[in-house]
Motif scaffolding. Structure first.
Motif, PDB file in Angstrom:
ATOM      1  N   VAL A  55       0.646  -1.382  -0.111  1.00 42.64           N
ATOM      2  CA  VAL A  55      -0.224   0.269  -0.652  1.00 42.64           C
ATOM      3  C   VAL A  55       0.640   1.170   0.058  1.00 42.64           C
ATOM      4  CG1 VAL A  55      -1.740   1.290   0.739  1.00 42.64           C
ATOM      5  CG2 VAL A  55      -1.704  -0.811   1.415  1.00 42.64           C
ATOM      6  N   VAL A  56       0.575   2.480  -1.197  1.00 44.07           N
ATOM      7  CA  VAL A  56       1.199   3.619  -0.898  1.00 44.07           C
ATOM      8  C   VAL A  56      -0.631   4.352  -0.488  1.00 44.07           C
ATOM      9  CG1 VAL A  56       2.710   5.071  -1.690  1.00 44.07           C
ATOM     10  CG2 VAL A  56       2.911   3.003  -2.830  1.00 44.07           C
ATOM     11  N   LEU A  57       0.288   5.099   0.671  1.00 40.62           N
ATOM     12  CA  LEU A  57      -0.983   5.889   1.187  1.00 40.62           C
ATOM     13  C   LEU A  57      -0.360   7.436   1.438  1.00 40.62           C
ATOM     14  CD1 LEU A  57      -0.594   3.856   3.779  1.00 40.62           C
ATOM     15  CD2 LEU A  57      -3.200   4.704   2.932  1.00 40.62           C
ATOM     16  N   ARG A  58      -0.762   8.097   1.328  1.00 38.72           N
ATOM     17  CA  ARG A  58      -1.091   9.652   1.370  1.00 38.72           C
ATOM     18  C   ARG A  58      -1.927  11.162   1.690  1.00 38.72           C
ATOM     19  NH1 ARG A  58       3.638  13.414  -1.637  1.00 38.72           N
ATOM     20  NH2 ARG A  58       3.792  15.071  -0.092  1.00 38.72           N
ATOM     21  N   GLY A  59      -1.802  11.743   2.397  1.00 43.89           N
ATOM     22  CA  GLY A  59      -3.165  12.654   2.885  1.00 43.89           C
ATOM     23  C   GLY A  59      -3.904  11.826   3.782  1.00 43.89           C
ATOM     24  N   ASP A 102       0.483  12.993   8.605  1.00 44.14           N
ATOM     25  CA  ASP A 102      -0.234  14.363   8.616  1.00 44.14           C
ATOM     26  C   ASP A 102       0.755  14.555   7.236  1.00 44.14           C
ATOM     27  OD1 ASP A 102      -1.972  15.756   7.667  1.00 44.14           O
ATOM     28  OD2 ASP A 102      -1.076  17.330   9.446  1.00 44.14           O
ATOM     29  N   GLY A 103       0.106  14.124   6.262  1.00 45.73           N
ATOM     30  CA  GLY A 103       1.413  15.258   5.082  1.00 45.73           C
ATOM     31  C   GLY A 103       2.156  14.427   4.364  1.00 45.73           C
ATOM     32  N   GLU A 104       2.666  13.216   4.968  1.00 46.69           N
ATOM     33  CA  GLU A 104       3.690  12.361   3.949  1.00 46.69           C
ATOM     34  C   GLU A 104       2.831  11.262   3.372  1.00 46.69           C
ATOM     35  OE1 GLU A 104       6.673  10.688   6.885  1.00 46.69           O
ATOM     36  OE2 GLU A 104       5.639  12.389   8.794  1.00 46.69           O
ATOM     37  N   ARG A 105       3.679  11.158   1.869  1.00 45.10           N
ATOM     38  CA  ARG A 105       3.780   9.891   1.404  1.00 45.10           C
ATOM     39  C   ARG A 105       4.319   8.574   2.200  1.00 45.10           C
ATOM     40  NH1 ARG A 105       7.700   8.964  -3.482  1.00 45.10           N
ATOM     41  NH2 ARG A 105       6.209  10.554  -3.815  1.00 45.10           N
ATOM     42  N   LEU A 106       3.045   7.232   2.499  1.00 43.89           N
ATOM     43  CA  LEU A 106       4.112   6.305   3.574  1.00 43.89           C
ATOM     44  C   LEU A 106       3.601   4.645   2.347  1.00 43.89           C
ATOM     45  CD1 LEU A 106       5.827   6.083   6.214  1.00 43.89           C
ATOM     46  CD2 LEU A 106       2.967   5.298   7.242  1.00 43.89           C
ATOM     47  N   ALA A 107       4.718   3.952   1.924  1.00 39.93           N
ATOM     48  CA  ALA A 107       4.620   3.290   1.253  1.00 39.93           C
ATOM     49  C   ALA A 107       4.443   2.163   2.200  1.00 39.93           C
ATOM     50  CB  ALA A 107       5.423   2.180   0.120  1.00 39.93           C
ATOM     51  N   VAL A 108       3.648   0.861   2.508  1.00 40.28           N
ATOM     52  CA  VAL A 108       3.789   0.193   3.442  1.00 40.28           C
ATOM     53  C   VAL A 108       4.179  -1.156   2.594  1.00 40.28           C
ATOM     54  CG1 VAL A 108       2.332  -1.131   5.336  1.00 40.28           C
ATOM     55  CG2 VAL A 108       2.625   1.440   4.648  1.00 40.28           C
TER      56      VAL A 108
END
Length: 267
Positions: free
Chosen positions: A139-143, A172-178
């Motif tokens: 998963v890649v998430l942002r916002g 908050d505000g970061e892109r996170l890949a899991v």
């Protein structure tokens, strides 16, 4: 109309790709002009990567190259970039990740994460600041979600079916890949390229900014777990990521920065 996508909501789509299911939830795309064209660009890139880089398709570009039917000079920029990226990953992980384990180049462990990373960049270049991209559990998430709450990712417990080991919250505000690599569902399918050792009872979840690194890094970290958590933890932190995992002995471990985005036992 988007091609190959099933729209399941105003801001969400689902599509089969790369022998799994990909999904996109992007609140800013709800009612946005040009949303379908943007989504079409994502799926076109996934289809192109699969057609070029799948070792399971006899006519793919990578297979034609591996079999000598395509000269080095005739390779597409996509294949050239994939080969170079896999070579860099092998060097950065000291061989724990390798696209040459069985001799011939095989980018299978790299392509899905790279596809998600490319899509994340496409969305952000289009001004989409909130999204959740899911490719087979990576998963890649942002916002934030449409209601303003943060995205959260549940990590399945490898030894307790139906139970979450932890929940990761996107800062908050970061892109996170899991990305998670483990043995609970697919068995001992990961091999250490150096000595052939196979983890049999462990799991590693890696978080970072770039899925093109995070996904193969989860595989590499799992392959390093024979003697405990020291080696996988050191590799993950050296490459600027964080991780949470379970060793072959069933004990949980995590890198120092992991509690910033996840609730962990005793942390």
């Amino acid at each position: 109309m988007t091609t190959g996508w099933g729209r399941v909501g105003a801001d969400r789509w689902v599509v089969p790709a790369m022998d799994t299911v990909f999904s996109l939830v992007a609140p800013p795309l709800a009612g946005r002009a040009g949303a379908d064209a943007l989504v079409d660009a994502l799926i076109a890139d996934w289809r192109d990567l699969e057609a070029r880089l799948s070792v399971f398709s006899p006519g793919s570009e990578v297979n034609r190259w591996r079999e000598g039917r395509l000269a080095d000079a005739g390779r597409s920029p996509v294949l050239v970039e994939a080969v170079a990226a896999c070579e860099r990953l092998e060097a950065r992980t000291d061989g724990a990740f390798s696209a040459h384990y069985e001799g011939e180049f095989d980018p299978t462990g790299f392509v899905k994460g790279w596809a998600l990373a490319r899509s994340a960049r496409t969305l952000e270049r289009a001004g989409v600041g909130a999204y959740c991209l899911n490719g087979g559990g990576d998963v890649v998430l942002r916002g934030t979600r449409a209601d303003g709450t943060p995205w959260r990712v549940g990590v399945a417990h490898p030894y307790r079916p139906g139970v979450l080991a932890t929940v990761i919250t996107v800062p908050d505000g970061e892109r996170l890949a899991v990305a998670t690599s483990g043995t609970s569902q697919r068995g001992a399918h990961i091999v250490h390229p150096g000595d052939g050792w196979r983890p049999r009872h462990s799991a590693v979840t890696v978080v970072g900014e770039d899925m093109a690194l995070v996904d193969p890094l989860a595989t590499a970290a799992l392959a390093l777990g024979r003697d405990g958590s020291a080696a996988p933890s050191a590799l993950v932190t050296r490459l600027g990521c964080e991780a949470f995992g379970f060793g072959e002995d069933g004990r949980p471990w995590w890198t120092p920065g992991m509690p910033r985005c996840a609730a962990l036992p005793g942390a």
